[in-house]
Design an enzyme around this catalytic site. Structure first.
Site, PDB file in Angstrom:
ATOM      1  N   PHE A  17      40.520  44.144  31.912  1.00 25.19           N
ATOM      2  CA  PHE A  17      39.117  43.763  31.770  1.00 25.19           C
ATOM      3  C   PHE A  17      38.401  44.738  30.849  1.00 25.19           C
ATOM      4  O   PHE A  17      38.626  45.953  30.920  1.00 25.19           O
ATOM      5  CB  PHE A  17      38.389  43.820  33.122  1.00 25.19           C
ATOM      6  N   ASP A  18      37.506  44.224  30.019  1.00 22.57           N
ATOM      7  CA  ASP A  18      36.476  45.053  29.422  1.00 22.57           C
ATOM      8  C   ASP A  18      35.442  45.328  30.513  1.00 22.57           C
ATOM      9  O   ASP A  18      35.449  44.676  31.572  1.00 22.57           O
ATOM     10  CB  ASP A  18      35.856  44.315  28.235  1.00 22.57           C
ATOM     11  N   GLY A  19      34.550  46.273  30.265  1.00 22.98           N
ATOM     12  CA  GLY A  19      33.556  46.617  31.272  1.00 22.98           C
ATOM     13  C   GLY A  19      32.229  45.910  31.062  1.00 22.98           C
ATOM     14  O   GLY A  19      31.925  44.902  31.702  1.00 22.98           O
TER      15      GLY A  19
END
Length: 270
Positions: free
Chosen positions: A129-131
Site C-alpha cells: 500500500f501507499d500511505g
C-alpha cells in the site's frame, strides 16, 4: 488460494475466508465461456454475478464486498461513490474544507504489469500500500502539494500525536489483519503487508505509526523512501498487488513488472 487452504486446515468450520466474486454486466449466455476461461487459466472464483447489461455496482454491498477491482475506471468511481455516500465528512482543523472518509467499499482500477515478468510467491499473498491518499486520507498530501516539503514536515511534526483520517483502503487492510491474526507467531503467515511511501521516517514517520496504532492495525514492513523511487523496493518485495493514488508512480513501477491498482481519490486525482 493458499491463504484459504491454510485457514481451512486451522479452522475447518470457519466462514472467514477470502471469497472471490466475478461481477460482470455480461449476459448469462457468456457463462460457459467464462467458466472455460477460468478453468483454462486455473483461476479461483467462488461466485458469479452476471447482470445482463446492467452495472453490477449496486450489488457490491449485498455481497459484503471489502475490495472491488476493475479495469473500468467509471465503475471504480461509481463503487467509491457508493461507499462515500454512507461515509462521513470531517472538517479539517484550521480549514473550512472537508475530508471525505469512506466507511464503505474500497475500490481501485487495475493496471496490468509491463513487459517484465516477475516471479510472484505461490505460498504467501503480498499486498503493498501507499500511505497518503490510500490507507490514509489526503489531508497531509494537500499540505505537501499546496505548500511544499518544509510545510509538510512542519505539519506532520505539529500533528504527530493526531491520527490521520482513514483512506479508502483502510478497511481492506483491516480485513487482511483480521485474517493474519488467525495465525499464531509460530506459524509463517501466508499474508504479508507492506507500506511503501514517499514519506521520510525521520520527519514524517511518527504520525504514520501512531495512526496505525490508534486503529489497532499493523503493517508487516515499512518502506519510508524520503522521495526516492518506489520501483526498486517493490521489485524486491514482488507484491501480488500495489495500491497507489498517484498515476506518476503507477506508470513508473508498471514498467518494472509490478501489478498495480490505482485508487482514484484525493488531491492527486483532481
Amino acid at each position: 488460494m493458499m491463504v484459504n487452504a491454510e485457514l481451512r486446515q486451522l479452522y475447518p468450520d470457519s466462514d472467514e475466508l477470502f471469497e472471490i466474486v466475478l461481477m460482470t454486466n455480461n449476459d448469462a449466455k457468456v457463462g460457459v465461456r467464462l467458466l472455460n476461461s477460468i478453468n483454462h487459466y486455473e483461476l479461483t472464483t467462488d461466485k458469479f454475478c452476471m447482470m445482463g447489461g446492467q452495472s453490477p455496482i449496486g450489488f457490491l454491498k449485498a455481497y459484503m464486498t471489502n475490495l472491488y477491482l476493475s479495469e473500468d475506471e467509471e465503475k471504480v468511481t461509481e463503487a467509491i461513490s457508493q461507499g462515500i455516500a454512507c461515509g462521513r465528512c470531517l472538517a479539517r482543523r484550521g480549514d473550512s474544507s472537508l475530508i471525505t472518509c469512506c466507511n464503505g467499499i474500497a475500490a481501485a482500477t487495475m493496471f496490468t504489469a509491463g513487459n517484465v515478468e516477475n516471479q510472484l510467491s505461490d505460498t504467501q499473498l503480498r499486498v503493498a500500500f501507499d500511505g497518503d491518499g490510500v490507507l490514509f486520507s489526503d489531508e497531509s498530501q494537500i499540505v505537501f502539494n499546496n505548500h511544499g516539503l518544509d510545510s509538510f514536515h512542519e505539519n506532520e511534526e505539529r500533528l504527530k500525536n493526531q491520527p490521520l483520517q482513514q483512506g479508502l483502503l483502510k478497511y481492506f487492510l483491516e480485513a487482511l489483519v483480521k485474517l493474519q491474526n488467525k495465525f499464531d507467531k509460530s506459524q509463517m503467515c501466508p499474508i504479508k503487508t507492506y507500506l511503501v511511501t514517499s514519506r521520510s521516517e525521520v520527519e514524517a514517520g511518527a504520525r504514520v505509526h501512531k495512526t496505525l496504532q490508534s486503529w489497532g492495525l499493523k503493517i508487516d514492513q515499512f518502506m519510508f523512501l524520503a522521495g526516492k523511487p518506489k520501483g526498486p523496493p517493490l521489485q524486491k518485495i514482488q507484491p501480488h498487488i500495489f495500491f497507489e493514488d498517484d498515476m506518476k508512480h503507477i506508470n513508473l513501477v508498471r514498467e518494472l513488472g509490478i501489478i498495480t491498482a490505482h485508487v482514484p481519490y484525493g488531491i492527486n486525482n483532481m
